[in-house]
Structure formats: structure tokens, C-alpha cells
Design a protein around this motif. Structure first.
Motif, mmCIF file in Angstrom:
data_model
loop_
_atom_site.group_PDB
_atom_site.id
_atom_site.type_symbol
_atom_site.label_atom_id
_atom_site.label_comp_id
_atom_site.label_asym_id
_atom_site.label_seq_id
_atom_site.Cartn_x
_atom_site.Cartn_y
_atom_site.Cartn_z
ATOM 1 N N GLY A 1 89.230 41.415 -13.521
ATOM 2 C CA GLY A 1 89.757 42.467 -14.378
ATOM 3 C C GLY A 1 89.499 43.847 -13.797
ATOM 4 O O GLY A 1 88.500 44.066 -13.104
ATOM 5 N N LYS A 2 90.406 44.781 -14.088
ATOM 6 C CA LYS A 2 90.227 46.155 -13.611
ATOM 7 C C LYS A 2 90.759 47.138 -14.640
ATOM 8 O O LYS A 2 91.871 46.985 -15.157
ATOM 9 N N VAL A 3 89.946 48.149 -14.941
ATOM 10 C CA VAL A 3 90.337 49.235 -15.846
ATOM 11 C C VAL A 3 90.242 50.536 -15.059
ATOM 12 O O VAL A 3 89.197 50.850 -14.482
ATOM 13 N N THR A 4 91.326 51.280 -15.008
ATOM 14 C CA THR A 4 91.312 52.542 -14.273
ATOM 15 C C THR A 4 91.173 53.723 -15.235
ATOM 16 O O THR A 4 91.573 53.653 -16.399
ATOM 17 N N GLY A 5 90.621 54.809 -14.754
ATOM 18 C CA GLY A 5 90.426 56.008 -15.558
ATOM 19 C C GLY A 5 90.526 57.249 -14.698
ATOM 20 O O GLY A 5 91.064 57.210 -13.589
ATOM 21 N N THR A 6 89.956 58.315 -15.201
ATOM 22 C CA THR A 6 89.978 59.593 -14.482
ATOM 23 C C THR A 6 88.558 59.981 -14.120
ATOM 24 O O THR A 6 87.717 60.166 -15.017
ATOM 25 N N PRO A 7 88.256 60.102 -12.841
ATOM 26 C CA PRO A 7 86.893 60.479 -12.456
ATOM 27 C C PRO A 7 86.627 61.950 -12.752
ATOM 28 O O PRO A 7 87.555 62.764 -12.874
ATOM 29 N N GLY A 8 85.364 62.276 -12.908
ATOM 30 C CA GLY A 8 85.008 63.675 -13.162
ATOM 31 C C GLY A 8 83.502 63.847 -13.232
ATOM 32 O O GLY A 8 82.740 62.872 -13.208
ATOM 33 N N HIS A 9 83.080 65.109 -13.357
ATOM 34 C CA HIS A 9 81.647 65.423 -13.428
ATOM 35 C C HIS A 9 81.138 65.093 -14.836
ATOM 36 O O HIS A 9 81.767 65.428 -15.842
ATOM 37 N N ALA A 10 79.999 64.442 -14.920
ATOM 38 C CA ALA A 10 79.456 64.024 -16.208
ATOM 39 C C ALA A 10 79.076 65.200 -17.108
ATOM 40 O O ALA A 10 78.991 65.050 -18.331
ATOM 41 N N ASP B 1 88.107 61.484 -22.015
ATOM 42 C CA ASP B 1 88.608 60.359 -22.795
ATOM 43 C C ASP B 1 89.275 59.291 -21.915
ATOM 44 O O ASP B 1 89.808 58.305 -22.420
ATOM 45 N N GLN B 2 89.232 59.496 -20.608
ATOM 46 C CA GLN B 2 89.755 58.503 -19.664
ATOM 47 C C GLN B 2 88.630 57.843 -18.861
ATOM 48 O O GLN B 2 88.832 57.370 -17.748
ATOM 49 N N ASN B 3 87.449 57.838 -19.473
ATOM 50 C CA ASN B 3 86.314 57.142 -18.845
ATOM 51 C C ASN B 3 86.593 55.634 -18.903
ATOM 52 O O ASN B 3 86.690 55.066 -19.994
ATOM 53 N N PRO B 4 86.712 54.968 -17.760
ATOM 54 C CA PRO B 4 87.086 53.549 -17.761
ATOM 55 C C PRO B 4 86.052 52.650 -18.434
ATOM 56 O O PRO B 4 86.390 51.551 -18.882
ATOM 57 N N ILE B 5 84.810 53.103 -18.504
ATOM 58 C CA ILE B 5 83.783 52.289 -19.153
ATOM 59 C C ILE B 5 84.112 52.117 -20.631
ATOM 60 O O ILE B 5 84.034 51.005 -21.182
ATOM 61 N N GLN C 1 80.472 39.155 -14.706
ATOM 62 C CA GLN C 1 80.143 40.261 -13.805
ATOM 63 C C GLN C 1 80.853 41.527 -14.292
ATOM 64 O O GLN C 1 81.954 41.454 -14.854
ATOM 65 N N ILE C 2 80.220 42.666 -14.057
ATOM 66 C CA ILE C 2 80.838 43.950 -14.398
ATOM 67 C C ILE C 2 80.293 45.010 -13.443
ATOM 68 O O ILE C 2 79.116 44.970 -13.054
ATOM 69 N N ASN C 3 81.161 45.942 -13.043
ATOM 70 C CA ASN C 3 80.726 46.952 -12.081
ATOM 71 C C ASN C 3 81.503 48.250 -12.289
ATOM 72 O O ASN C 3 82.731 48.238 -12.441
ATOM 73 N N ALA D 1 87.109 53.730 -11.875
ATOM 74 C CA ALA D 1 87.531 52.377 -12.272
ATOM 75 C C ALA D 1 86.317 51.542 -12.666
ATOM 76 O O ALA D 1 85.177 51.821 -12.270
ATOM 77 N N LEU D 2 86.590 50.540 -13.475
ATOM 78 C CA LEU D 2 85.594 49.528 -13.832
ATOM 79 C C LEU D 2 86.202 48.171 -13.523
ATOM 80 O O LEU D 2 87.371 47.909 -13.847
#
Length: 353
Positions: free
Chosen positions: A177-186, A192-196, A227-229, A240-241
Motif C-alpha cells: 500500500g502507498k499513500v502520498t501527501g505533501t511534504p513540508g516543515h513540521a 492537511d496532506q500529511n500522508p500519515i 509493516q508500515i514506513n 509518502a507512507l
């Protein structure tokens, strides 16, 4: 004759233990098995590291039963305290790699095949197949041989079952499985596009979903997120997650049906690695099953994979030894189990031929 078959089966098993046969490296044991059968008057066929034969009076008009077990082994684990390639008997136990999984089964089925080999007027044909790459569900074992052998109508697969009858076996599909999002500074505004967090809904569905059909012998389909990463440092929202799902499939569904159900109910990308490891079964009312039950054996559904998953016919898993010993350190099989396996296979088949 029975005593002779049992004695020779034990000696063959010792030779197999002492001959390294890791998956994809089975040529030495294939040579050994070929020679053993030829020396006993069997016309042997060899394809890659698979050794097979048909009974002397094979008749295309008859139903054909496959007698199959494997001669490859896993590699010994680091917990061994003995030489895994030394076939040594102590306290009525024969120690050595592959003794239990599935050497005892293989020599038992070979002995039974030899017993019936030159008998005339059998109700069924018999095909013996000592195959490679079972431990890795490889493409050059029973899957390869199935297109070469005569058509098989029913299979007995030799695996350690304490001589009880596994009348069904769960299949396996592994999904990525794969979930994509938008990377950025924490530290920046909420993303709201955090893949987690995007993955949570699908992960919860995978964890809680119950398939509607339950198998009488295998129970429910079981899905496990194993498994999860995601992410590589604390102050970066990942792009991505990824996760892995282990799905054990019953005889109530095909692997393709399972994949479709998951795809329909999840919004992220979930892709099966393969759909080839199918569940398997035999009709509980088949005369072979009835014969085994009449001999005092129980029937059950097996959660572990074998070469059954590559067969396209009905099949039953039966053999001497205990599945709990498979792949264990200091693997062993009781000498008496080897003898019982030879006698059991012959007695079982005698009741239907």
C-alpha cells in the motif's frame, strides 16, 4: 515387503539429509532420487530439478492421482546445535535438516508409489513428483511441472500433519500500500496532506473489515497490516507512507476477488504482489477423505502454505511428522513416524484402488 520398504525409506531419508538441497540448488538430491527409483525398476523422468514418474500400466482413460512432496529445504537457522547435514538417530529420533519438512513425507510417498508401480488393473493412475523450490513457492517446481505431467485429477501433497488430513489450506496474497501527501516543515501551519493521517482511514478499514463468507474448514479470511514506513527525520512531514498487508485467503474466495474487495473499499494505492498462491481444498465427501477418516484420522483446515497453492486440482495435505518442527533448530522426525508414513500411505491408497 512392507518391512523392506520401511527400511529402505529410512535409509533414503538419511541420504537426503546428508545431501545439501537448498531451494534452487536441488540438483544433488534430484540425482539421488533419480538413481534410487531407477535402481528399483522405475522409468524416471527429469525436468530441471523435478523428478517424476507414472505407474507402469498408466492408462489415459483413468483418473490420475498425484503423489507429491518436495526435496528442497530452507537454510539451517543459527540456533542449530547439531550438524544439520548429519543424519543421526538418538532416542528414536532421526535428526537433520529436512527430516521432518518434508523428507519423511517424500520417502513415504515414494515407497507407496513403488508398492503400486507395477500392479495391473488399478482403479486410478499414479504420478509421483518429487519437486523443487517448494520452500520459496518458486516457478521451477510443481508450477513448472504441472504443464508437463499428465492431467492430474487429485493430489496428495506430502507435508507433516501427524498423518491427519488437511482438507483445505489457506492461500496468501501480500499487498503493498502507498499513500502520498505533501511534504513540508513540521513547524509550519498544519498540513492537511500529511500522508500519515491520510492513511488512517484505510488502515482502520483493513484492521476491522470482516469478509462476509466463512469457510467451514478454514474459518475467516484474515488480513494483517504487518509493516508500515513513513518519514526519515522528526521535523519533516513525509511525502509518502507505505505499508504491507498479509492476507490469508480461504476457499470461499479467489485471490482476485480479495484484491477487488480491498481496491473497492480503500482510497489509497493497494497493489497485490502476486495472485498465484491460492487456497486449496478437497470435497470432504471424497472417497479418499472418507478412507482416511475410517482409519481414525481427523480432518482440519491448514493455515500454512504448501505446493497445494500452485495446483489447479482438488488436493489434500497428509504426511508423517509435525508441522511445529518445520524450520526449527535441530529438526527431527521420529523413526517410527517414518515407518508409519510408509504404511499409512499404502493402506490409505489400498482402500480406494
Amino acid at each position: 515387503m512392507m518391512k523392506k520398504l520401511q527400511t529402505e525409506a529410512l535409509e533414503l531419508l538419511k541420504c537426503l539429509i546428508e545431501t545439501q538441497s537448498f531451494s534452487k540448488e536441488e540438483e544433488p538430491t534430484a540425482d539421488l532420487l533419480t538413481k534410487w527409483l531407477v535402481n528399483r525398476g522405475v522409468e524416471v523422468k527429469r525436468n530441471l530439478n523435478n523428478v517424476w514418474a507414472v505407474n507402469k500400466y498408466f492408462d489415459d482413460r483413468k483418473t490420475t492421482i498425484l503423489l507429491n512432496s518436495h526435496h528442497d529445504t530452507v537454510k539451517p537457522n543459527q540456533a542449530y546445535t547439531r550438524d544439520p547435514f548429519e543424519a543421526k538417530i538418538e532416542d528414536d529420533k532421526l535428526y537433520g535438516l529436512g527430516a521432518n519438512d518434508a523428507g519423511g513425507c517424500l520417502v513415504g510417498l515414494m515407497s507407496a508409489f513403488l508398492y503400486f508401480y507395477d500392479q495391473k488393473d488399478l482403479k486410478y493412475n499414479f504420478v509421483l513428483a518429487a519437486t523443487a523450490e517448494e520452500e520459496i513457492s518458486g516457478e521451477n517446481g510443481i508450477a513448472y511441472l504441472q504443464d508437463i505431467m499428465p492431467q492430474i485429477d487429485l493430489a496428495i501433497v506430502g507435508e507433516p500433519t501427524l498423518l491427519n488430513l488437511a482438507i483445505a489450506e489457506k492461500g496468501l496474497v501480500v499487498f503493498d500500500g502507498k499513500v502520498t501527501g505533501t511534504p513540508g516543515h513540521a513547524a509550519h501551519i498544519p498540513n492537511d496532506q500529511n500522508p500519515i493521517f491520510k492513511a488512517l482511514k484505510d488502515l482502520e478499514w483493513l484492521n476491522s473489515y470482516q469478509f462476509s463468507k466463512t469457510s467451514p474448514s478454514l474459518g475467516e479470511v484474515k488480513m494483517t497490516v504487518s509493516q508500515i514506513n513513513a518519514g526519515h527525520q522528526h521535523n519533516v512531514v513525509p511525502s509518502a507512507l507505505t505499508f504491507v498487508v498479509d492476507c490469508r485467503v480461504t476457499d470461499q474466495y479467489t485471490n482476485a476477488e480479495i484484491a477487488e474487495i480491498i481496491s473497492t473499499n480503500t482510497s489509497c494505492e493497494v497493489v497485490p504482489r502476486s495472485l498465484r498462491l491460492n487456497s486449496s481444498f478437497i470435497d470432504p465427501n471424497h472417497e479418499l477423505v472418507k478412507a482416511g477418516v475410517a482409519m481414525g484420522k481427523t480432518t482440519y483446515g491448514s493455515p500454512t502454505l504448501s505446493d497445494q497453492c500452485r495446483l489447479t486440482c482438488q488436493s489434500v495435505k497428509i504426511g508423517p511428522g509435525d508441522s511445529l518442527r518445520s524450520h526449527s533448530a535441530d529438526e527431527f522426525i521420529y523413526v517410527e513416524e517414518v515407518y508409519q508414513g510408509v504404511e499409512f500411505y499404502i493402506d490409505l491408497l489400498s482402500k480406494i484402488v
